[in-house]
Design a protein around this motif. Structure first.
Motif, PDB file in Angstrom:
ATOM      1  N   THR A   1       0.852  -1.164   0.068  1.00  0.00           N
ATOM      2  CA  THR A   1       0.131  -0.400  -0.039  1.00  0.00           C
ATOM      3  C   THR A   1       0.417   1.220  -0.214  1.00  0.00           C
ATOM      4  OG1 THR A   1      -0.580   0.316   2.686  1.00  0.00           O
ATOM      5  CG2 THR A   1      -2.019  -1.328   0.994  1.00  0.00           C
ATOM      6  N   GLY A   2      -0.093   2.145  -0.053  1.00  0.00           N
ATOM      7  CA  GLY A   2       0.913   3.847  -0.456  1.00  0.00           C
ATOM      8  C   GLY A   2       1.878   3.924   1.554  1.00  0.00           C
ATOM      9  N   SER A   3       1.041   3.434   2.570  1.00  0.00           N
ATOM     10  CA  SER A   3       1.265   3.811   3.844  1.00  0.00           C
ATOM     11  C   SER A   3       2.456   2.747   4.208  1.00  0.00           C
ATOM     12  CB  SER A   3       0.181   3.135   4.571  1.00  0.00           C
ATOM     13  OG  SER A   3       0.010   2.695   4.452  1.00  0.00           O
ATOM     14  N   GLY A   4       2.829   1.923   3.020  1.00  0.00           N
ATOM     15  CA  GLY A   4       3.916   0.935   3.330  1.00  0.00           C
ATOM     16  C   GLY A   4       3.238  -0.560   4.157  1.00  0.00           C
ATOM     17  N   GLU A   5       2.486  -1.133   4.690  1.00  0.00           N
ATOM     18  CA  GLU A   5       2.050  -1.995   4.624  1.00  0.00           C
ATOM     19  C   GLU A   5       1.838  -3.016   3.513  1.00  0.00           C
ATOM     20  OE1 GLU A   5      -1.824  -3.621   7.492  1.00  0.00           O
ATOM     21  OE2 GLU A   5      -2.026  -1.776   5.885  1.00  0.00           O
ATOM     22  N   ARG A   6       2.191  -4.405   3.750  1.00  0.00           N
ATOM     23  CA  ARG A   6       2.466  -5.208   2.810  1.00  0.00           C
ATOM     24  C   ARG A   6       1.220  -5.981   3.355  1.00  0.00           C
ATOM     25  NH1 ARG A   6       6.531  -5.587  -0.443  1.00  0.00           N
ATOM     26  NH2 ARG A   6       8.325  -4.238  -0.122  1.00  0.00           N
ATOM     27  N   ILE A   7       0.448  -6.525   2.488  1.00  0.00           N
ATOM     28  CA  ILE A   7      -0.900  -6.923   2.267  1.00  0.00           C
ATOM     29  C   ILE A   7       0.063  -8.788   1.522  1.00  0.00           C
ATOM     30  CG2 ILE A   7      -2.415  -7.382   2.448  1.00  0.00           C
ATOM     31  CD1 ILE A   7      -2.883  -4.840   2.615  1.00  0.00           C
ATOM     32  N   TRP A   8      -0.885 -10.344   2.695  1.00  0.00           N
ATOM     33  CA  TRP A   8      -0.389 -10.972   1.923  1.00  0.00           C
ATOM     34  C   TRP A   8      -2.214 -11.714   1.945  1.00  0.00           C
ATOM     35  CZ3 TRP A   8       1.670 -13.815  -1.553  1.00  0.00           C
ATOM     36  CH2 TRP A   8       1.489 -15.722  -1.852  1.00  0.00           C
ATOM     37  N   ARG A   9      -2.740 -12.233   1.076  1.00  0.00           N
ATOM     38  CA  ARG A   9      -4.125 -12.830   0.950  1.00  0.00           C
ATOM     39  C   ARG A   9      -3.768 -14.085   0.112  1.00  0.00           C
ATOM     40  NH1 ARG A   9      -9.664 -11.164   1.965  1.00  0.00           N
ATOM     41  NH2 ARG A   9     -10.925 -12.356   2.253  1.00  0.00           N
TER      42      ARG A   9
ATOM     43  N   ARG B   1      11.883 -14.343  -8.617  1.00  0.00           N
ATOM     44  CA  ARG B   1      11.732 -14.092  -7.334  1.00  0.00           C
ATOM     45  C   ARG B   1      10.436 -13.572  -6.475  1.00  0.00           C
ATOM     46  NH1 ARG B   1      12.456  -9.124  -4.973  1.00  0.00           N
ATOM     47  NH2 ARG B   1      12.217  -7.933  -6.522  1.00  0.00           N
ATOM     48  N   ASP B   2       9.653 -13.669  -5.024  1.00  0.00           N
ATOM     49  CA  ASP B   2       9.168 -13.238  -4.103  1.00  0.00           C
ATOM     50  C   ASP B   2       8.851 -11.462  -4.487  1.00  0.00           C
ATOM     51  OD1 ASP B   2       6.645 -12.438  -2.841  1.00  0.00           O
ATOM     52  OD2 ASP B   2       6.739 -13.838  -1.003  1.00  0.00           O
ATOM     53  N   PRO B   3       8.600 -10.681  -5.614  1.00  0.00           N
ATOM     54  CA  PRO B   3       9.215  -9.364  -4.929  1.00  0.00           C
ATOM     55  C   PRO B   3       8.178  -8.410  -3.525  1.00  0.00           C
ATOM     56  CG  PRO B   3       8.257  -9.830  -7.148  1.00  0.00           C
ATOM     57  CD  PRO B   3       8.035 -11.071  -6.467  1.00  0.00           C
ATOM     58  N   SER B   4       7.049  -9.527  -3.196  1.00  0.00           N
ATOM     59  CA  SER B   4       6.286  -8.188  -2.382  1.00  0.00           C
ATOM     60  C   SER B   4       6.999  -9.004  -1.117  1.00  0.00           C
ATOM     61  CB  SER B   4       5.258  -9.073  -2.081  1.00  0.00           C
ATOM     62  OG  SER B   4       4.941 -10.525  -2.483  1.00  0.00           O
ATOM     63  N   ALA B   5       7.902  -9.792  -0.321  1.00  0.00           N
ATOM     64  CA  ALA B   5       8.787  -9.847   0.057  1.00  0.00           C
ATOM     65  C   ALA B   5      10.021  -8.782   0.651  1.00  0.00           C
ATOM     66  CB  ALA B   5       9.406 -11.580  -0.041  1.00  0.00           C
ATOM     67  N   ASP B   6      10.049  -8.443   1.912  1.00  0.00           N
ATOM     68  CA  ASP B   6      10.655  -7.537   2.270  1.00  0.00           C
ATOM     69  C   ASP B   6      11.515  -7.763   3.514  1.00  0.00           C
ATOM     70  OD1 ASP B   6       9.104  -6.986   4.244  1.00  0.00           O
ATOM     71  OD2 ASP B   6       8.316  -4.672   3.792  1.00  0.00           O
ATOM     72  N   ALA B   7      12.464  -6.264   3.909  1.00  0.00           N
ATOM     73  CA  ALA B   7      12.685  -7.129   5.607  1.00  0.00           C
ATOM     74  C   ALA B   7      12.171  -7.756   6.706  1.00  0.00           C
ATOM     75  CB  ALA B   7      13.805  -5.806   5.987  1.00  0.00           C
ATOM     76  N   ASN B   8      10.909  -7.388   6.361  1.00  0.00           N
ATOM     77  CA  ASN B   8       9.653  -7.723   7.270  1.00  0.00           C
ATOM     78  C   ASN B   8       9.689  -9.530   6.985  1.00  0.00           C
ATOM     79  OD1 ASN B   8       9.539  -5.844   9.700  1.00  0.00           O
ATOM     80  ND2 ASN B   8       7.270  -5.670   8.216  1.00  0.00           N
TER      81      ASN B   8
ATOM     82  N   PHE C   1       5.997  -6.767  12.666  1.00  0.00           N
ATOM     83  CA  PHE C   1       7.524  -8.070  12.484  1.00  0.00           C
ATOM     84  C   PHE C   1       7.368  -8.878  11.473  1.00  0.00           C
ATOM     85  CE2 PHE C   1      10.574 -10.947  13.548  1.00  0.00           C
ATOM     86  CZ  PHE C   1      11.734  -9.727  13.579  1.00  0.00           C
ATOM     87  N   SER C   2       5.880  -8.359  10.984  1.00  0.00           N
ATOM     88  CA  SER C   2       5.516  -9.545   9.456  1.00  0.00           C
ATOM     89  C   SER C   2       4.314  -8.247   8.881  1.00  0.00           C
ATOM     90  CB  SER C   2       4.919 -10.588  10.094  1.00  0.00           C
ATOM     91  OG  SER C   2       3.047 -10.725  10.471  1.00  0.00           O
ATOM     92  N   GLU C   3       4.335  -9.100   7.568  1.00  0.00           N
ATOM     93  CA  GLU C   3       3.792  -8.611   6.807  1.00  0.00           C
ATOM     94  C   GLU C   3       1.778  -8.779   7.554  1.00  0.00           C
ATOM     95  OE1 GLU C   3       3.974 -10.825   3.056  1.00  0.00           O
ATOM     96  OE2 GLU C   3       3.324 -12.634   4.331  1.00  0.00           O
ATOM     97  N   THR C   4       0.473  -8.120   6.884  1.00  0.00           N
ATOM     98  CA  THR C   4       0.368  -8.240   6.908  1.00  0.00           C
ATOM     99  C   THR C   4      -1.012  -9.756   6.324  1.00  0.00           C
ATOM    100  OG1 THR C   4      -0.525  -6.212   8.465  1.00  0.00           O
ATOM    101  CG2 THR C   4      -2.519  -7.775   7.684  1.00  0.00           C
ATOM    102  N   VAL C   5      -1.618 -10.642   7.181  1.00  0.00           N
ATOM    103  CA  VAL C   5      -2.387 -11.652   6.472  1.00  0.00           C
ATOM    104  C   VAL C   5      -3.558 -11.594   6.765  1.00  0.00           C
ATOM    105  CG1 VAL C   5      -2.117 -13.889   5.787  1.00  0.00           C
ATOM    106  CG2 VAL C   5       0.016 -12.952   6.738  1.00  0.00           C
ATOM    107  N   ILE C   6      -4.336 -11.921   4.867  1.00  0.00           N
ATOM    108  CA  ILE C   6      -5.741 -11.411   5.414  1.00  0.00           C
ATOM    109  C   ILE C   6      -6.775 -13.093   4.659  1.00  0.00           C
ATOM    110  CG2 ILE C   6      -7.704 -10.418   4.564  1.00  0.00           C
ATOM    111  CD1 ILE C   6      -6.502  -7.747   4.322  1.00  0.00           C
TER     112      ILE C   6
END
Length: 489
Positions: A267-275, A376-383, A479-484
């Motif tokens: 997202t624009g706020s920097g949150e990473r979401i995994w559904r 490669r998983d472009p969605s994965a970051d330092a979290n 400490f992680s992405e958000t899982v929905i």
């Protein structure tokens, strides 16, 4: 079709096709640039769509394979043509070869299809240097796909989506004309016109393959003939039959069958979401806020062969597709549309960006983005990121299940989890009502360095929300992405 499908013979070098121009292969040269393309899309929007049904199409699958994969000439850039087919690819397209600003339309297809046969053209594919397999294909409506770094086709991109997941039938705009310029090596600039009942469009895809990485810089301009209730930008279409967490009633010896296992959003706020994707009993639409979007994609995160055990379709090799907006797309949402899929041969997942601003008749919409076809998983970051999701009856395995409860198990890797232990203060945070959570435990998995497991027992009977969010927290920091996760009835 798989990128590894072999041609039935050797291809003739592209120069042979150009040499045929003197004998009528190509029409007369005409000047071409993107400004003309956009103006032409706008001009077409002033009148109703005219369908381009093929008059010279092959009758069946076998004929399609013979003409598509038999020995034939190639065009500049390693292009081979797909024939129109009466039962599926019924529309014909115009193909122009572009060089130094001059375009010439292919007007005679003799020699360009296997067996020396001819047909109306429905699309094209781009061959590897060996001429035995392809790495990019455009065929059907406004669909296209790439084989990715591991040489296996899977999910598809689309130029635009109109009214996906609405009560009325979806509209499928289609590519009608292509202008293709070979730039040397594995680089092509592909220009295309799109036409449909509600809109026209001009698209330019600067396509580069460097090593095994493939990217496309996309410029799109749409002109709306009619108001569109749901206009999808950068749509992705994929397939999810069943996975590790929920097999449903599938009687299949393979552990998992899917082209993608999740939708990822930054997202624009920097949150990473995994559904995690799901094969639902009936169609479902999910809207996930994505103002000032940074990126989204359908990801095949699990790439271990032994998790699929499929040595025919090779789901472990399927590429992921990541969309990176160029510029600020403003306020909007990522829509995930999940349909019930009864077969692994039918796409049942779609994701796209939907702007909050209504799409009204007479509007022009301009946008740009970058497509990355990758393993490669472009969605994965330092979290930390979620690598597995399981669900089953609530309660301790082997004991009587807890009536009305479901056990959810989430497994995470990365983000420094390998250096932490039970005393490190990692906890799982959810938005479930506290009274519905019967167990919430986050801990490292014994004997699996870096793997952490969250175990949730949730009283789902009577639960009013249809999904919940979960992430790992340490102290006050995520400490992680958000899982929905969707809650099944």
């Amino acid at each position: 079709m798989a990128a590894v499908m072999l041609a039935l013979g050797c291809a003739v070098p592209g120069g042979a096709a150009l040499a045929a121009s003197a004998n009528g292969r190509f029409g007369p040269p005409r000047r071409f640039d993107r400004a003309w393309l956009v103006a032409e899309a706008q001009r077409r929007a002033q009148r109703p769509m005219v369908a381009r049904l093929a008059t010279h199409a092959v009758p069946d699958f076998d004929s399609h394979v013979r003409l598509s994969y038999g020995a034939a000439e190639t065009l500049p850039g390693g292009l081979r043509l797909f024939p129109a087919r009466r039962d599926v690819a019924t529309n014909m397209v115009a193909i122009h070869v572009l060089d130094s600003g001059m375009a010439r339309e292919i007007v005679d297809t003799h020699g360009l299809f296997g067996g020396g046969e001819s047909a109306d053209v429905a699309g094209f594919r781009v061959m590897n240097a060996d001429g035995a397999s392809d790495w990019l294909a455009f065929l059907g409506a406004a669909y296209f796909r790439a084989s990715g770094p591991r040489g296996q086709y899977g999910l598809s991109a689309r130029a635009v989506a109109v009214d996906t997941g609405m009560p009325e039938p979806e509209e499928f705009p289609a590519f009608t004309d292509f202008w293709i310029e070979a730039k040397g090596g594995d680089r092509l600039i592909i220009h295309a016109l799109v036409d449909g009942p509600s809109l026209t469009g001009a698209f330019t895809l600067d396509t580069r393959r460097e090593g095994l990485a493939m990217t496309q810089a996309v410029e799109g301009t749409l002109f709306l003939r009619k108001a569109v209730r749901r206009l999808g930008i950068a749509p992705i279409t994929s397939m999810f039959d069943f996975g590790e967490g929920h097999r449903g009633d599938r009687a299949d010896w393979r552990p998992e069958v899917h082209d993608s296992d999740g939708l990822a959003i930054q997202t624009g706020s920097g949150e990473r979401i995994w559904r995690p994707l799901d094969n639902p009993p009936s169609p479902r639409v999910h809207m996930l806020r994505a103002d000032h979007l940074k990126g989204f994609g359908m990801i095949q995160r699990d790439q271990a062969f032994d998790h699929y055990q499929d040595d025919y379709s090779f789901y472990d090799r399927r590429p992921s597709l990541w969309v990176e907006p160029v510029g600020d797309w403003g306020a909007g949402a990522i829509m995930l549309y999940e349909m019930n899929g009864a077969s692994e041969t039918v796409d049942n997942m779609a994701a796209m960006w939907i702007a909050d601003a209504p799409a009204r008749a007479g509007q022009r919409r301009d946008f740009a983005y970058r497509l990355v076809w990758t393993s490669r998983d472009p969605s994965a970051d330092a979290n930390a990121h979620c690598v597995d999701v399981f669900e089953g009856p609530g309660g301790v395995p082997g004991a009587d299940p807890i009536a009305g409860a479901t056990r959810y198990v989430f497994q995470f890797r990365g983000g420094g989890l390998a250096e932490l232990d039970r005393r490190s203060g990692i906890e799982a945070v959810t938005d479930l009502p506290p009274a519905s959570v019967l167990l919430n435990k986050a801990e490292p998995v014994g004997g699996q360095p870096g793997l952490w497991r969250v175990t949730l027992d949730v009283r789902t009977e009577g639960l009013k929300q249809s999904e919940f969010r979960l992430f790992l927290r340490r102290g006050q920091d995520a400490f992680s992405e958000t899982v929905i996760k969707t809650v099944r009835p």
